[in-house]
Each structure stands twice: as C-alpha cells, then as structure tokens.
Scaffold this active site. Structure first.
Site, PDB file in Angstrom:
ATOM      1  N   PRO A 169     -44.608  -5.336  -3.076  1.00 36.98           N
ATOM      2  CA  PRO A 169     -45.911  -5.224  -3.754  1.00 36.98           C
ATOM      3  C   PRO A 169     -45.991  -4.344  -5.005  1.00 36.98           C
ATOM      4  CG  PRO A 169     -45.908  -3.866  -1.798  1.00 36.98           C
ATOM      5  CD  PRO A 169     -44.591  -4.610  -1.803  1.00 36.98           C
ATOM      6  N   CYS A 170     -45.320  -4.766  -6.068  1.00 37.74           N
ATOM      7  CA  CYS A 170     -45.407  -4.027  -7.322  1.00 37.74           C
ATOM      8  C   CYS A 170     -46.808  -4.108  -7.931  1.00 37.74           C
ATOM      9  CB  CYS A 170     -44.351  -4.508  -8.309  1.00 37.74           C
ATOM     10  SG  CYS A 170     -44.353  -6.270  -8.610  1.00 37.74           S
ATOM     11  N   HIS A 171     -47.618  -5.080  -7.482  1.00 35.15           N
ATOM     12  CA  HIS A 171     -48.992  -5.183  -7.990  1.00 35.15           C
ATOM     13  C   HIS A 171     -49.850  -3.999  -7.543  1.00 35.15           C
ATOM     14  CE1 HIS A 171     -48.965  -7.276  -4.070  1.00 35.15           C
ATOM     15  NE2 HIS A 171     -50.198  -6.824  -3.930  1.00 35.15           N
TER      16      HIS A 171
END
Length: 163
Positions: free
Chosen positions: A132-134
């Site tokens: 989850p880089c978002h």
C-alpha cells in the site's frame, strides 16, 4: 536452458484494468495500472493465464467492494536491500491509515536525510494496491505523487476511509 515462465493476466477494477504478473510458483511479482509511471508491460514471452491469479482476483474484488482490509497473497519482488526494507515497511501501514515518507524512513532506521531515497523506493513499488504505497503522504498530510496517478490514490484512500 529455458527461462522459467512468467504468467500474466488482466483484471477489471474501479481503477481501470490491472495487469498482474507472477513467477512460476504463482507468487505475484507486479500489479500495475494503465499509464503508471514505471509500470510494467505484459512480459515478452510470458504466458497469459488467469489460473495463477484466482486468489488475487477474489481478494482484489473483495477489497474494492470494501469487504477486505488485508491481502494474504504470495508476493515476490526484486529490489536492492534498501528498497526491500522500504517495501516491507509499507506492508505494516494498516488499512484506513496513512503515514509519511519520514515515518517510513524512521521505521527502517534510515536517517532523516534519506527521505528522498525512501520516496524513490516507494515510487518503484512493483505491487500497487497490494503493497500500500498509496497510504504514504507528505509530512504535512498532502497527497504527494503516486505512480498510478493522484486520482487513483484519492480513490483508494477514499475507499479505505482515510480521506
């Protein structure tokens, strides 16, 4: 000597078609979206086959329906030791939460000056959504770059209730 087969498939999603690749064991090696900065194309010589991606498809559908908060899928990435540490730190950011580049740097024991390098590693994440880089924002909470595009970052964080 023949190269091991890389499998790939596409899945429809609210973010547009997702391109997934997997190694011969079925471990996911990338998930990218159309127009993604640094996104991977379908592999040359790879085999299009949806079978190795059944679990990923089920989990992604549940995630987009708001029914799944954590993915349980085999993942395999290849990066420098630094990038792998950054990517592992991303895996610890829970659904519905955000963190900053500086906090990720601190989690991996990198100096404050390494924030740009952390940003570069996050931008090179080959497994969008799954890793989850978002969920990473600027120090002041602003929505900074996302390889999949800022509009998709907003949609993902809204889905997770973080916005």
């Amino acid at each position: 000597m023949t190269m091991p087969t890389t499998y790939w498939t596409t899945l429809d999603s609210p973010l547009g078609p997702l391109l997934l690749t997997a190694d011969p064991t079925g471990a996911l090696t990338s998930l990218s979206v159309p127009g993604q900065k640094g996104g991977r194309p379908a592999p040359d010589g790879g085999r299009r086959d949806p079978a190795p991606f059944r679990a990923a498809e089920e989990q992604l559908r549940a995630y987009f329906a708001g029914e799944l908060k954590e993915f349980h899928l085999p993942l395999r990435t290849e990066g420098t030791a630094f990038r792998e540490r950054v990517w592992a730190a991303l895996d610890t950011v829970p659904y519905g939460a955000t963190t900053t580049y500086g906090e990720i740097a601190a989690r991996i024991g990198a100096p404050r000056a390494a924030v740009r390098a952390v940003g570069g590693a996050i931008g090179a994440n080959p497994l969008l959504i799954l890793r989850p880089c978002h969920r990473v924002t600027g120090a002041d909470g602003t929505l900074t770059g996302y390889a999949g595009g800022l509009e998709r970052k907003v949609r993902l964080l809204t889905l997770e209730g973080a916005l």
